[in-house]
Write a protein that holds these residues in place. Structure first.
Motif, mmCIF file in Angstrom:
data_model
loop_
_atom_site.group_PDB
_atom_site.id
_atom_site.type_symbol
_atom_site.label_atom_id
_atom_site.label_comp_id
_atom_site.label_asym_id
_atom_site.label_seq_id
_atom_site.Cartn_x
_atom_site.Cartn_y
_atom_site.Cartn_z
ATOM 1 N N TYR A 66 70.758 89.733 137.097
ATOM 2 C CA TYR A 66 71.726 89.511 138.170
ATOM 3 C C TYR A 66 72.662 90.718 138.289
ATOM 4 O O TYR A 66 72.944 91.206 139.382
ATOM 5 C CB TYR A 66 72.570 88.265 137.898
ATOM 6 N N ARG A 70 73.172 93.483 141.448
ATOM 7 C CA ARG A 70 74.470 93.793 142.068
ATOM 8 C C ARG A 70 74.769 95.290 142.007
ATOM 9 O O ARG A 70 75.231 95.879 142.982
ATOM 10 C CB ARG A 70 75.605 93.018 141.383
ATOM 11 N N ASP A 90 66.060 76.691 140.878
ATOM 12 C CA ASP A 90 67.518 76.549 140.922
ATOM 13 C C ASP A 90 68.233 77.893 140.896
ATOM 14 O O ASP A 90 69.413 77.972 141.231
ATOM 15 C CB ASP A 90 68.017 75.706 139.748
ATOM 16 N N GLN A 91 67.570 78.940 140.492
ATOM 17 C CA GLN A 91 68.189 80.258 140.401
ATOM 18 C C GLN A 91 68.066 81.067 141.691
ATOM 19 O O GLN A 91 68.805 82.030 141.881
ATOM 20 C CB GLN A 91 67.538 81.060 139.271
ATOM 21 N N ASP A 93 68.791 80.715 144.889
ATOM 22 C CA ASP A 93 69.960 80.868 145.751
ATOM 23 C C ASP A 93 70.951 81.865 145.152
ATOM 24 O O ASP A 93 71.466 82.735 145.848
ATOM 25 C CB ASP A 93 70.638 79.509 145.982
ATOM 26 N N HIS A 94 71.200 81.749 143.856
ATOM 27 C CA HIS A 94 72.127 82.672 143.189
ATOM 28 C C HIS A 94 71.554 84.097 143.155
ATOM 29 O O HIS A 94 72.291 85.073 143.330
ATOM 30 C CB HIS A 94 72.438 82.191 141.780
ATOM 31 N N ARG A 97 72.126 85.741 146.432
ATOM 32 C CA ARG A 97 73.512 86.150 146.586
ATOM 33 C C ARG A 97 73.781 87.467 145.869
ATOM 34 O O ARG A 97 74.668 88.223 146.258
ATOM 35 C CB ARG A 97 74.463 85.073 146.059
ATOM 36 N N CYS A 98 73.035 87.750 144.809
ATOM 37 C CA CYS A 98 73.188 89.009 144.080
ATOM 38 C C CYS A 98 72.404 90.147 144.717
ATOM 39 O O CYS A 98 72.557 91.292 144.316
ATOM 40 C CB CYS A 98 72.734 88.841 142.627
ATOM 41 N N TYR A 121 74.275 73.810 149.270
ATOM 42 C CA TYR A 121 75.688 74.157 149.417
ATOM 43 C C TYR A 121 75.947 74.729 150.804
ATOM 44 O O TYR A 121 75.348 75.723 151.197
ATOM 45 C CB TYR A 121 76.104 75.179 148.356
ATOM 46 N N ARG A 124 80.344 78.937 150.576
ATOM 47 C CA ARG A 124 80.392 79.824 149.408
ATOM 48 C C ARG A 124 81.852 79.991 149.015
ATOM 49 O O ARG A 124 82.735 80.019 149.867
ATOM 50 C CB ARG A 124 79.789 81.200 149.729
ATOM 51 N N ALA A 128 79.871 88.023 147.542
ATOM 52 C CA ALA A 128 78.712 88.469 146.770
ATOM 53 C C ALA A 128 78.010 89.574 147.558
ATOM 54 O O ALA A 128 78.554 90.097 148.533
ATOM 55 C CB ALA A 128 77.781 87.289 146.496
#
Length: 141
Positions: A66, A70, A90-91, A93-94, A97-98, A121, A124, A128
């Protein structure tokens, strides 16, 4: 929710990603694979020539990838950024965002479960690498 997700097609012809060390020795490849723990800043002078950077997730609980994503996006990398390895639904989406826009998970991901996960969701809460506006900015314009 933004651009469509891309998943690596194992049958598609693409240039294989070389290791970071191999790339730094030759510097003519356009695809690089970063292993967990390798410093993505070594690629910063070469971002313009790279079409793909694949970042390894050896275990789902290893979050170093992650940070690598970034660093690369904030440095201006606009090519394909692929999360590969032990990537769980589950990862994703996150990871998006990165800055990840492509995925190569060890196990197949059910499209219906992925859709539900990405729609979970509505707002936010922090800025990000993606274009989502944090809810506090929406409230306080």
């Amino acid at each position: 929710m933004g651009d469509p997700l891309r998943f690596r097609d194992d049958d598609a012809a693409e240039e294989p990603a070389v290791t970071l060390d191999a790339f730094l020795d030759q510097r003519d490849a356009t695809a690089v694979r970063l292993e967990a723990g390798e410093d993505p800043r070594a690629l910063l002078p070469h971002l313009g020539q790279l079409a793909l950077i694949e970042i390894d997730f050896p275990r789902f609980r290893d979050g170093r990838g992650y940070s690598s994503a970034r660093v690369l996006r904030e440095a201006g990398y606009t090519g394909e950024l692929r999360a590969a390895g032990d990537v769980l639904v589950d990862q994703i989406d996150h990871m998006r965002r990165c800055g990840f826009d492509s995925f190569a998970p060890y196990a197949p991901i059910d499209p219906a479960v992925l859709k539900a996960s990405l729609e979970r969701y509505e707002y936010r809460y922090q800025p990000a690498a993606d274009d989502a506006v944090p809810v506090w900015k929406l409230r306080h314009g």
